[in-house]
Design a protein around this motif. Structure first.
Motif, short mmCIF file in Angstrom:
data_model
loop_
_atom_site.label_atom_id
_atom_site.label_comp_id
_atom_site.label_asym_id
_atom_site.label_seq_id
_atom_site.Cartn_x
_atom_site.Cartn_y
_atom_site.Cartn_z
N PRO A 50 56.88 18.74 54.19
CA PRO A 50 56.21 19.93 53.65
C PRO A 50 57.19 21.05 53.33
CG PRO A 50 56.07 19.97 56.03
CD PRO A 50 56.82 18.71 55.67
N ARG A 51 56.81 21.88 52.37
CA ARG A 51 57.60 23.06 52.06
C ARG A 51 56.71 24.09 51.39
NH1 ARG A 51 63.75 22.86 49.70
NH2 ARG A 51 64.24 25.08 49.94
N GLN A 52 56.82 25.32 51.83
CA GLN A 52 56.06 26.40 51.21
C GLN A 52 56.86 26.94 50.04
OE1 GLN A 52 55.20 29.69 53.80
NE2 GLN A 52 53.60 30.52 52.48
N GLY A 53 56.19 27.17 48.91
CA GLY A 53 56.90 27.67 47.76
C GLY A 53 56.00 27.85 46.55
N ASP A 54 56.59 28.28 45.47
CA ASP A 54 55.89 28.63 44.23
C ASP A 54 56.22 27.59 43.16
OD1 ASP A 54 55.04 29.82 41.78
OD2 ASP A 54 55.28 31.82 42.64
N ALA A 55 55.20 27.07 42.50
CA ALA A 55 55.41 26.05 41.46
C ALA A 55 56.19 26.58 40.27
CB ALA A 55 54.06 25.51 41.00
N ARG A 56 56.27 27.89 40.12
CA ARG A 56 57.00 28.47 38.99
C ARG A 56 58.50 28.54 39.25
NH1 ARG A 56 53.38 33.79 38.84
NH2 ARG A 56 53.77 33.46 41.09
N ALA A 57 58.90 28.27 40.48
CA ALA A 57 60.33 28.27 40.84
C ALA A 57 60.50 27.24 41.96
CB ALA A 57 60.78 29.65 41.29
N LEU A 58 60.47 25.98 41.60
CA LEU A 58 60.48 24.91 42.60
C LEU A 58 61.81 24.90 43.36
CD1 LEU A 58 58.82 22.03 40.54
CD2 LEU A 58 57.77 23.46 42.32
N PRO A 59 61.74 24.86 44.69
CA PRO A 59 62.95 24.93 45.52
C PRO A 59 63.61 23.56 45.70
CG PRO A 59 61.03 24.91 46.93
CD PRO A 59 60.51 24.90 45.51
N TYR A 60 63.83 22.87 44.59
CA TYR A 60 64.44 21.54 44.62
C TYR A 60 65.50 21.45 43.53
CZ TYR A 60 60.04 20.64 47.11
OH TYR A 60 58.98 20.70 47.97
N ALA A 61 66.47 20.59 43.76
CA ALA A 61 67.53 20.37 42.78
C ALA A 61 67.01 19.58 41.58
CB ALA A 61 68.69 19.62 43.43
N ASP A 62 67.73 19.63 40.50
CA ASP A 62 67.39 18.87 39.30
C ASP A 62 67.31 17.37 39.64
OD1 ASP A 62 67.73 21.33 38.17
OD2 ASP A 62 69.36 20.77 36.84
N ALA A 63 66.36 16.70 38.97
CA ALA A 63 66.23 15.23 39.07
C ALA A 63 66.11 14.74 40.51
CB ALA A 63 67.41 14.56 38.37
N SER A 64 65.35 15.47 41.33
CA SER A 64 65.19 15.11 42.74
C SER A 64 64.14 14.02 42.97
CB SER A 64 64.78 16.34 43.56
OG SER A 64 65.80 17.31 43.57
N PHE A 65 63.22 13.82 42.03
CA PHE A 65 62.06 12.98 42.28
C PHE A 65 61.88 11.90 41.22
CE2 PHE A 65 61.26 17.25 43.94
CZ PHE A 65 61.06 16.97 45.28
N ASP A 66 61.36 10.78 41.69
CA ASP A 66 60.98 9.71 40.77
C ASP A 66 59.73 10.07 39.99
OD1 ASP A 66 62.96 7.59 41.53
OD2 ASP A 66 62.01 7.83 43.48
N ALA A 67 58.86 10.86 40.62
CA ALA A 67 57.59 11.23 40.00
C ALA A 67 57.05 12.47 40.69
CB ALA A 67 56.58 10.09 40.09
N ALA A 68 56.04 13.08 40.07
CA ALA A 68 55.36 14.23 40.66
C ALA A 68 53.90 14.18 40.23
CB ALA A 68 56.00 15.54 40.21
N PHE A 69 53.04 14.80 41.03
CA PHE A 69 51.63 14.88 40.64
C PHE A 69 51.01 16.16 41.19
CE2 PHE A 69 51.44 12.83 44.77
CZ PHE A 69 50.23 13.23 45.34
N LEU A 70 49.97 16.60 40.50
CA LEU A 70 49.18 17.75 40.91
C LEU A 70 47.77 17.56 40.40
CD1 LEU A 70 50.24 20.79 38.65
CD2 LEU A 70 51.16 18.49 38.37
N VAL A 71 46.79 17.77 41.26
CA VAL A 71 45.40 17.50 40.92
C VAL A 71 44.58 18.78 41.08
CG1 VAL A 71 43.41 16.02 41.33
CG2 VAL A 71 45.72 15.14 41.77
N THR A 72 43.92 19.20 40.02
CA THR A 72 43.15 20.45 39.94
C THR A 72 43.97 21.62 40.45
OG1 THR A 72 42.04 20.16 42.10
CG2 THR A 72 40.96 19.21 40.17
N VAL A 73 45.22 21.66 40.07
CA VAL A 73 46.15 22.69 40.53
C VAL A 73 46.77 23.46 39.36
CG1 VAL A 73 48.40 23.06 41.66
CG2 VAL A 73 46.68 21.58 42.73
N LEU A 74 47.05 22.80 38.25
CA LEU A 74 47.79 23.43 37.17
C LEU A 74 47.12 24.72 36.70
CD1 LEU A 74 50.20 23.30 35.25
CD2 LEU A 74 48.78 21.95 33.68
N GLY A 75 45.80 24.72 36.58
CA GLY A 75 45.09 25.90 36.10
C GLY A 75 45.11 27.06 37.08
N GLU A 76 45.48 26.80 38.34
CA GLU A 76 45.57 27.86 39.34
C GLU A 76 46.90 28.60 39.29
OE1 GLU A 76 44.93 25.94 43.07
OE2 GLU A 76 42.77 25.71 42.77
N ILE A 77 47.85 28.05 38.54
CA ILE A 77 49.18 28.63 38.47
C ILE A 77 49.21 29.68 37.36
CG2 ILE A 77 51.62 28.14 38.12
CD1 ILE A 77 50.99 25.24 39.05
#
Length: 209
Positions: free
Chosen positions: A114-141
């Motif tokens: 887990p990590r607390q943070g803001d989707a507009r400034a993700l606290p991860y390095a470039d190309a850190s993940f094979d995939a990502a997902f978000l469900v009923t979340v994009l419109g909340e940003i």
């Protein structure tokens, strides 16, 4: 024509609901932890099984989930990544993360970071993940375009991003609007699973040059 009292009450109630929905639409924000029953309810059309079909998680992968809420999808995806994979979950609310981790411990599901943070400034390095997902979340940003650009940044070249949306959510992002935003972020809309009222869209990050 005279409107009877019950009808007046019904009209007033409908107006209140419509007004609340319009307010939420114009003021995007995460579902408060105190109202978590909304994210814990069954999700018709955007089921866990359909998410797994869209995301296609494989054992050993490293995947990011934005806005896990209370873990409705989290545990199922984490299990699919076992035994050596990792699911990172990021939420603006620590209470949601704590709730999700409690559920994972109770279900003996490991591999969740887990990590607390803001989707507009993700606290991860470039190309850190094979995939990502978000469900009923994009419109909340508040800045959807920035969030999609950040997802493109942290997902490896050629990686996949799955967005789930459901009718009835005041922040729902329609499939056509998502397609435009994805294109602006340099992502390719590869396919959509489910009808417009409840769908998962599979976006693809540009491949390695």
């Amino acid at each position: 024509m005279t409107v009877r009292a019950p009808a007046k009450v019904g009209l007033a109630g409908a107006a209140t609901v419509a007004g609340a929905a319009l307010w939420w639409r114009r003021h995007p924000s995460a579902c408060p932890y105190g109202q978590r029953f909304w994210v814990q309810a069954p999700h018709p059309l955007i089921t866990r099984e359909r998410l797994r079909e869209a995301l296609a998680p494989h054992p050993g992968e490293t995947i990011l989930e934005l806005g896990p809420g209370t873990g409705y999808y989290t545990l199922a995806v984490a299990r699919a990544l076992a035994p050596d994979g990792t699911l990172h979950v990021l939420d603006v609310q620590q209470e949601m993360l704590d709730h999700t981790l409690r559920r994972a411990r109770e279900a003996a599901v490991a591999g969740i970071v887990p990590r607390q943070g803001d989707a507009r400034a993700l606290p991860y390095a470039d190309a850190s993940f094979d995939a990502a997902f978000l469900v009923t979340v994009l419109g909340e940003i508040p800045d959807q375009d920035r969030a999609l650009a950040e997802l493109r940044r942290v997902v490896r070249p050629g990686g996949r991003i799955v967005v789930g949306e459901l009718f009835g959510d005041p922040h729902m992002v329609a499939a056509r609007a998502l397609g435009r935003r994805a294109q602006a972020a340099g992502l390719t809309l590869e396919r959509r699973l489910g009808p417009p009222l409840g769908y998962f869209a599979v976006l693809r990050a540009p491949g390695a040059s």
